[in-house]
Design an enzyme around this catalytic site. Structure first.
Site, PDB file in Angstrom:
ATOM      1  N   ALA A   1      17.532  36.485 -12.803  1.00 51.25           N
ATOM      2  CA  ALA A   1      17.989  35.093 -12.788  1.00 51.25           C
ATOM      3  C   ALA A   1      18.240  34.536 -14.185  1.00 51.25           C
ATOM      4  O   ALA A   1      18.017  33.359 -14.433  1.00 51.25           O
ATOM      5  CB  ALA A   1      16.965  34.243 -12.054  1.00 51.25           C
TER       6      ALA A   1
ATOM      7  N   ASN B   1       9.359  38.142 -13.889  1.00 53.99           N
ATOM      8  CA  ASN B   1      10.031  39.448 -13.988  1.00 53.99           C
ATOM      9  C   ASN B   1      11.110  39.395 -15.071  1.00 53.99           C
ATOM     10  O   ASN B   1      11.310  40.355 -15.810  1.00 53.99           O
ATOM     11  CB  ASN B   1      10.675  39.811 -12.651  1.00 53.99           C
ATOM     12  CG  ASN B   1       9.672  40.285 -11.622  1.00 53.99           C
ATOM     13  OD1 ASN B   1       9.166  41.396 -11.715  1.00 53.99           O
ATOM     14  ND2 ASN B   1       9.349  39.432 -10.652  1.00 53.99           N
TER      15      ASN B   1
ATOM     16  N   HIS C   1      15.502  28.830 -16.889  1.00 54.70           N
ATOM     17  CA  HIS C   1      15.143  29.860 -17.872  1.00 54.70           C
ATOM     18  C   HIS C   1      15.986  29.625 -19.118  1.00 54.70           C
ATOM     19  O   HIS C   1      17.223  29.655 -19.056  1.00 54.70           O
ATOM     20  CB  HIS C   1      15.438  31.267 -17.345  1.00 54.70           C
ATOM     21  CG  HIS C   1      14.586  31.675 -16.187  1.00 54.70           C
ATOM     22  ND1 HIS C   1      13.208  31.751 -16.243  1.00 54.70           N
ATOM     23  CD2 HIS C   1      14.926  32.059 -14.933  1.00 54.70           C
ATOM     24  CE1 HIS C   1      12.738  32.156 -15.097  1.00 54.70           C
ATOM     25  NE2 HIS C   1      13.751  32.349 -14.267  1.00 54.70           N
TER      26      HIS C   1
HETATM   27  N1  LIG Z   1      14.113  40.949 -11.085  1.00 54.97           N
HETATM   28  C1  LIG Z   1      14.071  39.645 -10.856  1.00 54.97           C
HETATM   29  O1  LIG Z   1      14.736  38.845 -11.503  1.00 54.97           O
HETATM   30  C2  LIG Z   1      13.212  39.133  -9.762  1.00 54.97           C
HETATM   31  C3  LIG Z   1      13.344  37.799  -9.344  1.00 54.97           C
HETATM   32  C4  LIG Z   1      12.550  37.369  -8.303  1.00 54.97           C
HETATM   33  C5  LIG Z   1      11.640  38.216  -7.718  1.00 54.97           C
HETATM   34  N2  LIG Z   1      11.506  39.487  -8.179  1.00 54.97           N
HETATM   35  C6  LIG Z   1      10.552  40.433  -7.599  1.00 54.97           C
HETATM   36  O2  LIG Z   1      11.207  41.167  -6.564  1.00 54.97           O
HETATM   37  C7  LIG Z   1      10.258  41.484  -5.540  1.00 54.97           C
HETATM   38  C8  LIG Z   1      10.762  40.976  -4.195  1.00 54.97           C
HETATM   39  O3  LIG Z   1      10.918  39.567  -4.241  1.00 54.97           O
HETATM   40  P1  LIG Z   1      11.096  38.724  -2.892  1.00 54.97           P
HETATM   41  O4  LIG Z   1      11.363  37.334  -3.300  1.00 54.97           O
HETATM   42  O5  LIG Z   1      12.043  39.415  -1.995  1.00 54.97           O
HETATM   43  O6  LIG Z   1       9.621  38.817  -2.287  1.00 54.97           O
HETATM   44  P2  LIG Z   1       9.179  38.613  -0.774  1.00 54.97           P
HETATM   45  O7  LIG Z   1       7.712  38.385  -0.823  1.00 54.97           O
HETATM   46  O8  LIG Z   1      10.044  37.600  -0.112  1.00 54.97           O
HETATM   47  O9  LIG Z   1       9.464  40.033  -0.091  1.00 54.97           O
HETATM   48  C9  LIG Z   1       8.789  41.208  -0.421  1.00 54.97           C
HETATM   49  C10 LIG Z   1       8.723  42.090   0.812  1.00 54.97           C
HETATM   50  O10 LIG Z   1       8.223  43.374   0.450  1.00 54.97           O
HETATM   51  C11 LIG Z   1       7.333  43.804   1.474  1.00 54.97           C
HETATM   52  N3  LIG Z   1       6.449  44.826   0.902  1.00 54.97           N
HETATM   53  C12 LIG Z   1       5.384  44.656   0.090  1.00 54.97           C
HETATM   54  N4  LIG Z   1       4.859  45.856  -0.237  1.00 54.97           N
HETATM   55  C13 LIG Z   1       5.624  46.801   0.371  1.00 54.97           C
HETATM   56  C14 LIG Z   1       5.586  48.221   0.404  1.00 54.97           C
HETATM   57  N5  LIG Z   1       4.674  48.916  -0.263  1.00 54.97           N
HETATM   58  N6  LIG Z   1       6.512  48.867   1.134  1.00 54.97           N
HETATM   59  C15 LIG Z   1       7.458  48.174   1.822  1.00 54.97           C
HETATM   60  N7  LIG Z   1       7.543  46.819   1.825  1.00 54.97           N
HETATM   61  C16 LIG Z   1       6.633  46.148   1.103  1.00 54.97           C
HETATM   62  C17 LIG Z   1       6.637  42.538   1.923  1.00 54.97           C
HETATM   63  O11 LIG Z   1       6.062  42.699   3.214  1.00 54.97           O
HETATM   64  C18 LIG Z   1       7.780  41.536   1.902  1.00 54.97           C
HETATM   65  O12 LIG Z   1       8.471  41.482   3.136  1.00 54.97           O
HETATM   66  C19 LIG Z   1       8.935  40.844  -5.973  1.00 54.97           C
HETATM   67  O13 LIG Z   1       8.151  41.796  -6.652  1.00 54.97           O
HETATM   68  C20 LIG Z   1       9.364  39.766  -6.931  1.00 54.97           C
HETATM   69  O14 LIG Z   1       8.362  39.448  -7.880  1.00 54.97           O
HETATM   70  C21 LIG Z   1      12.296  39.952  -9.162  1.00 54.97           C
END
Ligand SMILES: NC(=O)c1ccc[n+]([C@@H]2O[C@H](COP(=O)([O-])OP(=O)(O)OC[C@H]3O[C@@H](n4cnc5c(N)ncnc54)[C@H](O)[C@@H]3O)[C@@H](O)[C@H]2O)c1
Length: 281
Positions: free
Chosen positions: A134, A202, A232
């Site tokens: 983001a 992240n 940000h």
């Molecule tokens: N790169 C970026 O800019 C950025 C931005 C926002 C979020 N993120 C990260 O991306 C990830 C996903 O974000 P989100 O908003 O979709 O989160 P979310 O909580 O909406 O979804 C995560 C999903 O992963 C599932 N999960 C957890 N552990 C698992 C496993 N071992 N195997 C399979 N499924 C599993 C959960 O049940 C959930 O449905 C998070 O780690 C978040 O911190 C990254």
């Protein structure tokens, strides 16, 4: 990695806010020449609900990421789950000949993990893709890093609702539920920031990977009860000059901790993989 006729077969781990947005975009053709072969979530309800929404019986579904890794033909694993999931599955995925697209990029504040996966990918001639998330400005920071970069900084301002449950707040007994004014919660380096706010910064780790590393990138986290958007602000100084970029992000409708631009950056990166012309650094 692929020719124009070949569609890249991907498996998705995590059917939450980001995973769902990505899966729907792939099905709609917004991610270029990509085929979604399988999805996975440890939460059965989320898995079933997304599978139903996608409406494609041929897409396989699993509750274990290790079962998804075994699906023949998958070339790229998209991780959109947790930092722990990155630690658990990445090495195995690379050993099985699959490239990775990692959303929980905060996992790469662990230098040993990053270096190990970097050399494994290199040895196997695979790729690890880390979308911009983001923030704007990564292109400039990457270009600038060719010469000396003296200072890289990110200031993230979020509504308290987006910061709920962060370990740093619990550990330091900080209650942000009744704030009336903006408050600086954290100032320090990116490696410490991601430990304290694993679901919120992240982007600080991604910025560090593009620039001067997690131990040198400065992070400020502000809670602002009046903030409707997640802001940000990036600043960098070096031999190139100076840059200053601000991104004001709408929150993801399914998860206020996630900015909507984050899944969009992954969709665009998937498209880039299959495009013959690559624009930007
Ligand atoms: N790169 C970026 O800019 C950025 C931005 C926002 C979020 N993120 C990260 O991306 C990830 C996903 O974000 P989100 O908003 O979709 O989160 P979310 O909580 O909406 O979804 C995560 C999903 O992963 C599932 N999960 C957890 N552990 C698992 C496993 N071992 N195997 C399979 N499924 C599993 C959960 O049940 C959930 O449905 C998070 O780690 C978040 O911190 C990254």
């Amino acid at each position: 990695m692929m020719d124009m006729e070949h569609s890249l077969k991907v498996g998705l781990i995590g059917c939450g806010a980001i995973g769902r947005t990505l899966a729907l975009a792939i099905i709609d053709g917004k991610a270029g020449n990509v085929e979604l072969s399988a999805i996975c979530d440890i939460d059965e309800e989320r898995l079933e609900s997304l599978h139903k929404e996608l409406g494609r019986q041929e897409i396989k579904k699993y509750m274990s990421p290790f079962d998804l890794l075994k699906v023949p033909g998958i070339e790229l694993i998209i991780e959109a789950a947790t930092r722990e999931t990155v630690k658990d599955i990445s090495e195995r995925a690379l050993e099985m000949g699959k490239s990775l697209l990692v959303m929980s990029a905060g996992a790469f504040s662990d230098k040993d993990l990053y270096e190990n996966l970097y050399s494994k990918a290199s040895e196997k001639k695979l790729k690890i893709y880390i979308p911009s998330g983001a923030i704007i400005g990564l292109d400039g920071v990457k270009s600038a890093s060719v010469e000396k970069l003296r200072r890289v900084e990110i200031i993230s301002t979020k509504n308290p609702r987006s910061l709920e449950g962060a370990p740093y707040l619990k550990k330091n007994n900080i209650d942000i539920s009744h704030l009336t004014e903006a408050k600086i919660l954290f100032q320090g380096t990116a490696d410490k920031a991601i430990e304290g706010f694993p679901k919120n910064v992240n982007v600080a780790v991604i910025l560090s990977l593009a620039g001067i590393g997690v131990e040198n990138t400065l992070v400020t986290i502000v809670a602002d009860p009046k903030a409707r958007l997640t802001k940000h602000e990036i600043k960098a100084e070096g031999d190139f000059g100076e840059l200053h970029g601000i991104t004001q992000n709408y929150l993801h409708p399914d998860n206020p901790k996630t900015s909507y631009l984050a899944p969009l950056s992954a969709i665009r990166l998937l498209k880039k993989i299959s495009e013959p012309v690559q624009v930007g650094t």
